[in-house]
Write a protein that holds these residues in place. Structure first.
Motif, PDB file in Angstrom:
ATOM      1  N   GLY A   1      14.085  10.766  12.443  1.00 10.45           N
ATOM      2  CA  GLY A   1      15.192  11.706  12.454  1.00 10.45           C
ATOM      3  C   GLY A   1      15.312  12.631  13.430  1.00 10.45           C
ATOM      4  O   GLY A   1      16.339  12.658  14.402  1.00 10.45           O
ATOM      5  N   ARG A   2      14.215  13.061  13.764  1.00  8.12           N
ATOM      6  CA  ARG A   2      13.873  14.417  14.695  1.00  8.12           C
ATOM      7  C   ARG A   2      13.674  13.694  16.093  1.00  8.12           C
ATOM      8  O   ARG A   2      14.078  14.378  17.149  1.00  8.12           O
ATOM      9  N   PHE A   3      13.014  12.819  16.139  1.00  5.82           N
ATOM     10  CA  PHE A   3      12.823  12.178  17.373  1.00  5.82           C
ATOM     11  C   PHE A   3      14.934  11.636  18.210  1.00  5.82           C
ATOM     12  O   PHE A   3      14.856  12.087  19.344  1.00  5.82           O
ATOM     13  N   TYR A   4      15.515  11.054  17.267  1.00  6.22           N
ATOM     14  CA  TYR A   4      16.458  10.781  18.431  1.00  6.22           C
ATOM     15  C   TYR A   4      17.229  11.395  18.291  1.00  6.22           C
ATOM     16  O   TYR A   4      17.694  11.659  19.253  1.00  6.22           O
ATOM     17  N   LEU A   5      17.144  12.540  17.619  1.00  2.00           N
ATOM     18  CA  LEU A   5      18.219  13.981  17.529  1.00  2.00           C
ATOM     19  C   LEU A   5      17.059  14.364  18.975  1.00  2.00           C
ATOM     20  O   LEU A   5      18.340  15.483  19.793  1.00  2.00           O
TER      21      LEU A   5
END
Length: 678
Positions: free
Chosen positions: A48-52
Motif C-alpha cells: 500500500g505504501r509503495f502504490y500511494l
C-alpha cells in the motif's frame, strides 16, 4: 397512509440492517488496542505504501526491484485503503494513537460493511429476519472475528465477494444490464485485492446454469450481462492496480503462474502430520471449515441441506437461493484445490465462504423455527430461545479467547486444547506480541533472543535492551517458539510440539500453548566480577598479536590457512569480509601483568563471542557493543574470539583493558604461538 406506512417499514428494515454491524463496529473499536498485528500485515502495508507514495516516480520497474514476485502479484486494492486510513486517523487527526490499531480500522469498517451486506443478501434471497439472523451468526463466528481487524487481504476480499454476489442477484432478478456492470466493478476490485475474487463469476454462473430455464432469449440477455461485467472488471483492475496497465494479459498470466508455483518454505501441521504446503491433501479446506465452525452452525447447515433437497424435490421457490448459497460455500475452496496453489493457514484463504455459511445456517434456523411454530407455538419459542442461548455461549467463547479467536476449534477437534496435537493453532503469529511484551518486562538488558521463525511483526521487542540472534549457535539467552508447523523447519534444536525443557512463559488460549518462551541459562556469560584464573602455558617463542583463520559461518570448517592480526579486530571500513558470509576465529593468549578488574568489550557487525579460558566473557549481538568486567590474576589466559558476518558490512573491534582505562594498555598483551606448518 399506505405510502407513509411503506416508508416507515423501509426505514425500520434499514435500521434493522444496521443493528449488528454497528454493535460489531463499536465492540471492535473498544478492543482495538488489544488486537495484535499478524504475520502478513507489514507485507501488505508495504504494498500500500509503495502504490500511494512511490508508484508515480518508480513505476513497474521500482515495484519489481523492491518486491518478490508473490508480493507484487497481490493487488493493492485494499492495501492503499489501509495505509490511507492510517495516515488520516493516526498521522493527521490523531484520533487513533496506536499505529497497529490505526492500520486495523479500515479492515474493521470493512468487516462491519460485510455484516450489513449479509443482511441484505438474506433479505433479498429470503426475508429480512433471515438477513438479521445471518448477520448475527457471522458476527459471532470466531474465525470471522479473528480476521475482522488484522487480515488486510482475506476479510476485504470476503466483503467485495459478498457485494458482488448481492449485485448479481439483483441484476439477474431485475434483468438490468447496468447492475451486471456494477457487479463486474466489484469483481474487478475483488481481483485487485486477491486473484481468487474471480471465483464470484463461477459461483454465479453455475447457479444460473442449474436454476435458470433454458430459454434462448433469456440466456442471450444473461450472456450480455456477463460480458458487460467482464468488461467492467477489466477496466476496474486497470484503474485500481497500476501494475496491470502495461501488458495486462501478460500480467494476468504472471499472477496465475506465481500463485500456482510459488514455493513456501513451510511445513503445515495438518491431522497430526507435517506436510509441505504444496503437498497438503485436497480435503484440507473442507476439514478446516468443519472443525473451526461452531457446532450450532454445523447443525443448522445440516438443516439447510435437508431444506435444499426438499426444495428440489418439490420444485419450491427456495431451491434457487439455497443452491446459490451452497455453491458459494463449496465452489471457491474446490477451485482453490484444483488450482494447485499451496494450502496453509487454516481457513483464512477460504474466508469468502463464511458469509454463505452464515446465510445457510440462518435460513435453516428460520425455516426450522417456522415449522416448529406451526406445530406448536411453544416449540417455536423454545427453538429461538435455544438459538439465543447458543449465541450467548458463543459470545462467552469470543470473550474468553480474545484476542486469539482464530485458535477456536469445535468439539469435533477436541476443542483448542485437543486440536493442538492435530492442527495449526496461531498460524497468524499474533501471540508473539505477548511473548515480546514478556521479554521486554522480564529479560535482563543485553539478553539475546532467538526467534526461529523470522517474524517482521516481532518489532515490539525493545531493541535498545535486547538483541535478536539468528540461530542456536549464537548462544541465545531466550528462544521464542510459535506452536506452528513452520517452526519445525527452523528450530533445529528441539521438537517444538514436545520440547525437552519447560517454558518460562507461555501464551495460552483455550487450554493450549500458542507461543512459548524458553530460557538457556547455560548461554549466560560469566557474571560481572567473576574471578578467572590463568592457565599454565608455555608461551616461549610467542609473537605479538593473535592468530586468525576463516571458517564457514558455522565455525566448523576452516576455509583458509592461519594468518596474523595485530589486534582483536580489523578495519570496519576496509576489510576482505564485507558483503559475504564468513566466520573468523582469533586465538592467542592475553598476558596479564597486574591483578585487578578488567573490562572486556566487543563491538561487531555481525555477532562475536570472547572466551577466556574457554569461559564466555562477552557475547555480542550484531550492530551492538557489549562489555563485561572480570577479575584477573597475573598470568597467561587462553583467548578465543569467534566472529561471524552473515551479510552486509563486516566489523570487529574488541579490547581487554584495566577497569577505568580509556583503552587497551601494555598490562594486557596479546600473543600467540604460531601453528606449526603441516
Amino acid at each position: 397512509m399506505t405510502g407513509v406506512a411503506g416508508r416507515r417499514g423501509a426505514l425500520a428494515v434499514f435500521a434493522l440492517s444496521a443493528l449488528v454491524p454497528l454493535l460489531f463496529l463499536v465492540a471492535g473499536v473498544a478492543v482495538r488496542d488489544s488486537v495484535p498485528e499478524t504475520w502478513d500485515e507489514q507485507f501488505d502495508q508495504d504494498i500500500g505504501r509503495f502504490y500511494l507514495s512511490e508508484w508515480r516516480t518508480q513505476g513497474a520497474a521500482g515495484l519489481e526491484r523492491r518486491f518478490i514476485p508473490l508480493q507484487r502479484n497481490y493487488g493493492p486494492g485494499f492495501d492503499v485503503v489501509v495505509v490511507g486510513v492510517h495516515r488520516l486517523l493516526h498521522d493527521r487527526l490523531g484520533w487513533v494513537t496506536g499505529p497497529v490499531a490505526s492500520h486495523h480500522m479500515a479492515t474493521l469498517a470493512a468487516s462491519a460493511l460485510g455484516l450489513w451486506l449479509v443482511f441484505w443478501i438474506g433479505a433479498a434471497l429470503f426475508r429480512p429476519e433471515v438477513g438479521l439472523l445471518a448477520s448475527a451468526l457471522l458476527a459471532l463466528m470466531p474465525q470471522f472475528v479473528a480476521h475482522s481487524q488484522n487480515n488486510l487481504k482475506d476479510t476485504p476480499l470476503a466483503v467485495a465477494f459478498s457485494a458482488a454476489v448481492l449485485l448479481f442477484v439483483h441484476a439477474v432478478r431485475r434483468d438490468r444490464l447496468w447492475l451486471f456492470a456494477c457487479a463486474g466493478v466489484l469483481v474487478g476490485y475483488a481481483y485487485a485485492i486477491k486473484p481468487n475474487g474471480v471465483f464470484v463469476w463461477v459461483v454465479v454462473g453455475l447457479w444460473l446454469v442449474v436454476t435458470e430455464p433454458l430459454r434462448s432469449k433469456r440466456w442471450l440477455r444473461l450472456a450480455t450481462g456477463f460480458a458487460l461485467s467482464a468488461g467492467a472488471a477489466v477496466v476496474t483492475v486497470l484503474v485500481v492496480w497500476p501494475y496491470y496497465r502495461q501488458t495486462p494479459v501478460a500480467r494476468f498470466l504472471e499472477t496465475l503462474r506465481t500463485f500456482r508455483t510459488h514455493v513456501y518454505n513451510e511445513l503445515v501441521f495438518y491431522l497430526g502430520q507435517h506436510v509441505p504446503a504444496h503437498d497438503v491433501p485436497w480435503h484440507f479446506p473442507y476439514v478446516m471449515l468443519t472443525v473451526t465452525a461452531p457446532l450450532a452452525v454445523l447443525g443448522l447447515l445440516a438443516v439447510s441441506l435437508v431444506l435444499l433437497a426438499r426444495a428440489w424435490a418439490r420444485r419450491s421457490d427456495d431451491r434457487s437461493p439455497l443452491t446459490l448459497l451452497w455453491l458459494w460455500l463449496l465452489v471457491p475452496p474446490t477451485l482453490q484445490v484444483l488450482s494447485g496453489a499451496a494450502m496453509l493457514d487454516g481457513i483464512r484463504h477460504f474466508l469468502p465462504v463464511l458469509p454463505a455459511m452464515a446465510l445457510l445456517a440462518a435460513a435453516g434456523a428460520w425455516r426450522a423455527g417456522q415449522a416448529l411454530a406451526r406445530r406448536r407455538r411453544a416449540l417455536g419459542v423454545a427453538w429461538f430461545g435455544a438459538l439465543a442461548v447458543a449465541a450467548l455461549l458463543l459470545v462467552r467463547t469470543l470473550v474468553v479467547l480474545h484476542p486469539y479467536q482464530g485458535v477456536f476449534f469445535n468439539a469435533l477437534a477436541g476443542g483448542t486444547a485437543g486440536a493442538r496435537e492435530r492442527f495449526e493453532l496461531d498460524y497468524w503469529g499474533v501471540s508473539l506480541a505477548a511473548a515480546a511484551d514478556w521479554l521486554n518486562r522480564n529479560a535482563p538488558p543485553g539478553s539475546r533472543v532467538w526467534l526461529p521463525i523470522p517474524a517482521q511483526h516481532f518489532f515490539r521487542i525493545d531493541r535498545s535492551r535486547l538483541h535478536f540472534v539468528s540461530d542456536f549457535s549464537r548462544r541465545p539467552n531466550y528462544k521464542v517458539n510459535l506452536v506452528r508447523g513452520l517452526t519445525r523447519t527452523f528450530d533445529t534444536e528441539d521438537d517444538y510440539l514436545h520440547p525437552r525443557r519447560a517454558p518460562v512463559f507461555s501464551v495460552r488460549a483455550g487450554g493450549a500453548d500458542l507461543a512459548q518462551v524458553f530460557e538457556y541459562p547455560e548461554h549466560r556469560d560469566v557474571a560481572p566480577g567473576t574471578t578467572l584464573s590463568p592457565g599454565r602455558y608455555d608461551v616461549d617463542g610467542a609473537v605479538e598479536g593473535v592468530e586468525a583463520r576463516t571458517f564457514d559461518t558455522s565455525l566448523t570448517t576452516p576455509t583458509s590457512s592461519p594468518f596474523s592480526l595485530g589486534r582483536l579486530g580489523f578495519d570496519c571500513e576496509r576489510n576482505a569480509w564485507a558483503d559475504r558470509p564468513v566466520g573468523l576465529r582469533l586465538e592467542g593468549y592475553a598476558i596479564v601483568e597486574r591483578a585487578g578488574s578488567y573490562v572486556v568489550e566487543v563491538r561487531s557487525d555481525d555477532d562475536a563471542v570472547v572466551f577466556l579460558e574457554d569461559r564466555p566473557v562477552v557475547t555480542n549481538a550484531s550492530q551492538a557493543t557489549t562489555r563485561n568486567v572480570v577479575r584477573l590474576a597475573p598470568g597467561a589466559y587462553r583467548l578465543r574470539l569467534d566472529y561471524r558476518n552473515d551479510a552486509g558490512p563486516a566489523c570487529l573491534a574488541a579490547a581487554i583493558a584495566p577497569s577505568g582505562a580509556a583503552g587497551p594498555v601494555a598490562d594486557v598483551r596479546l600473543v600467540y604461538v604460531p601453528t606449526a606448518a603441516p
